[in-house]
Design a protein around this motif. Structure first.
Motif, PDB file in Angstrom:
ATOM      1  N   ASP A 169       0.864  -1.178   0.000  1.00 38.80           N
ATOM      2  CA  ASP A 169       0.000   0.000   0.000  1.00 38.80           C
ATOM      3  C   ASP A 169       0.904   1.232   0.000  1.00 38.80           C
ATOM      4  N   GLU A 170       0.314   2.415   0.101  1.00 43.56           N
ATOM      5  CA  GLU A 170       1.108   3.636   0.015  1.00 43.56           C
ATOM      6  C   GLU A 170       2.030   3.838   1.212  1.00 43.56           C
ATOM      7  N   THR A 171       1.752   3.146   2.316  1.00 43.26           N
ATOM      8  CA  THR A 171       2.613   3.290   3.499  1.00 43.26           C
ATOM      9  C   THR A 171       3.767   2.294   3.505  1.00 43.26           C
ATOM     10  N   SER A 172       3.682   1.253   2.688  1.00 43.94           N
ATOM     11  CA  SER A 172       4.758   0.256   2.640  1.00 43.94           C
ATOM     12  C   SER A 172       5.630   0.407   1.392  1.00 43.94           C
ATOM     13  N   PHE A 173       5.047   0.833   0.271  1.00 46.16           N
ATOM     14  CA  PHE A 173       5.807   1.140  -0.937  1.00 46.16           C
ATOM     15  C   PHE A 173       6.051   2.647  -0.923  1.00 46.16           C
ATOM     16  N   VAL A 174       7.243   3.065  -0.479  1.00 47.14           N
ATOM     17  CA  VAL A 174       7.473   4.481  -0.177  1.00 47.14           C
ATOM     18  C   VAL A 174       8.602   5.077  -1.019  1.00 47.14           C
ATOM     19  N   GLU A 175       8.520   6.391  -1.234  1.00 44.06           N
ATOM     20  CA  GLU A 175       9.548   7.102  -1.977  1.00 44.06           C
ATOM     21  C   GLU A 175      10.879   7.099  -1.224  1.00 44.06           C
ATOM     22  N   GLU A 176      10.799   7.214   0.112  1.00 44.95           N
ATOM     23  CA  GLU A 176      12.014   7.217   0.940  1.00 44.95           C
ATOM     24  C   GLU A 176      11.764   6.407   2.208  1.00 44.95           C
ATOM     25  N   LEU A 177      12.658   5.471   2.500  1.00 44.69           N
ATOM     26  CA  LEU A 177      12.536   4.645   3.698  1.00 44.69           C
ATOM     27  C   LEU A 177      12.741   5.478   4.961  1.00 44.69           C
ATOM     28  N   ASP A 178      12.047   5.093   6.036  1.00 39.53           N
ATOM     29  CA  ASP A 178      12.313   5.716   7.329  1.00 39.53           C
ATOM     30  C   ASP A 178      13.641   5.231   7.905  1.00 39.53           C
ATOM     31  N   PHE A 179      14.048   4.033   7.497  1.00 40.06           N
ATOM     32  CA  PHE A 179      15.326   3.465   7.974  1.00 40.06           C
ATOM     33  C   PHE A 179      15.752   2.407   6.965  1.00 40.06           C
TER      34      PHE A 179
END
Length: 251
Positions: free
Chosen positions: A147-157
């Protein structure tokens, strides 16, 4: 047995990517289902390696975790985690299965935190052996929810390297040649990587609309020519339901 669950579909799709006579490092959960199904169908001579040390077992049914005693059943060796990681660094592991909380367009993975490192919204278990697997296995197959929260433009870590920031980046970082992610499997389809090391659609699951691929992603995924994922066969479903996971722990 024409009806099947999403997990059963993803399991059969993942299983089809396992080649006979290959060595597979298997994680807890769906990767176990996929590996055991492959072993009982088209890849009887594939060698399953469990992180806790079970080498080449023939598990009678689904283990609860990578440390379950069934991961040693009729195995060729009862080793330990240190041995398994040594095999990886020596280049003996063909395929590693991984999951993640986040992925970017280059296949880099986050399984550590969501939000700021110091004050995260969610903290996950972290790398475990994921960094070793993603860095050293010849191929990495990722299974995760999209979803949009797991396939992200930039990783949090950044927990596990994919292709970092594009072609040549793994080599520049000192990682072995000809390693890296090859497939990402989600509830919508199967993705590979193009010449720019970016995600591209290879298979769309039955009943999924093409537009969903990018509607459920925080970055643009290339959609060119693709096939439809094959549905599970009656024999695959029978094996999963009656022999491999009769209690329905994962499926």
């Amino acid at each position: 047995m024409s009806e099947y669950t999403s997990t059963e579909l993803l399991t059969t799709v993942a299983s089809s990517l396992i080649e006979d006579e290959s060595t597979i490092i298997v994680g807890t959960g769906m990767p176990m289902l996929a590996a055991m199904l492959a072993q009982r169908t088209h890849a009887p001579d594939a060698t399953m390696i469990y992180e806790a040390g079970g080498i080449g077992p023939e598990a009678p049914e689904l283990p609860i975790s990578v440390g379950d005693e069934r991961t040693f059943h009729r195995g060729v060796k009862a080793a330990g985690m240190h041995d398994v990681m040594s095999y990886m660094s020596a280049g003996f592991v063909d395929v590693g299965f991984l999951g993640a909380a986040q992925i970017d367009r280059y296949g880099n993975l986050n399984s550590t935190v969501i939000g700021d490192w110091e004050r995260p919204t969610v903290r996950f278990p972290g790398s475990g052996g994921a960094n070793d697997i993603g860095s050293l296995a010849h191929e990495t197959i990722v299974t995760m929810h999209q979803d949009e929260t797991s396939f992200v433009e930039e990783l949090d870590f950044l927990t596990t390297p994919g292709y970092l920031d594009g072609p040549g980046a793994r080599k520049d970082a000192g990682l072995p040649a000809k390693t890296g992610p090859t497939h990402v499997i989600t509830q919508y389809g199967v993705y590979g990587f193009d010449d720019n090391c970016e995600l591209t659609l290879e298979f769309l699951h039955p009943g999924v609309e093409e537009a969903t691929v990018n509607e459920e992603s925080g970055f643009r995924i290339h959609v060119g020519t693709y096939d439809r994922s094959p549905e599970p066969t009656a024999e695959q479903l029978r094996l999963l339901r009656e022999e491999i996971d009769p209690r329905g722990i994962i499926r």
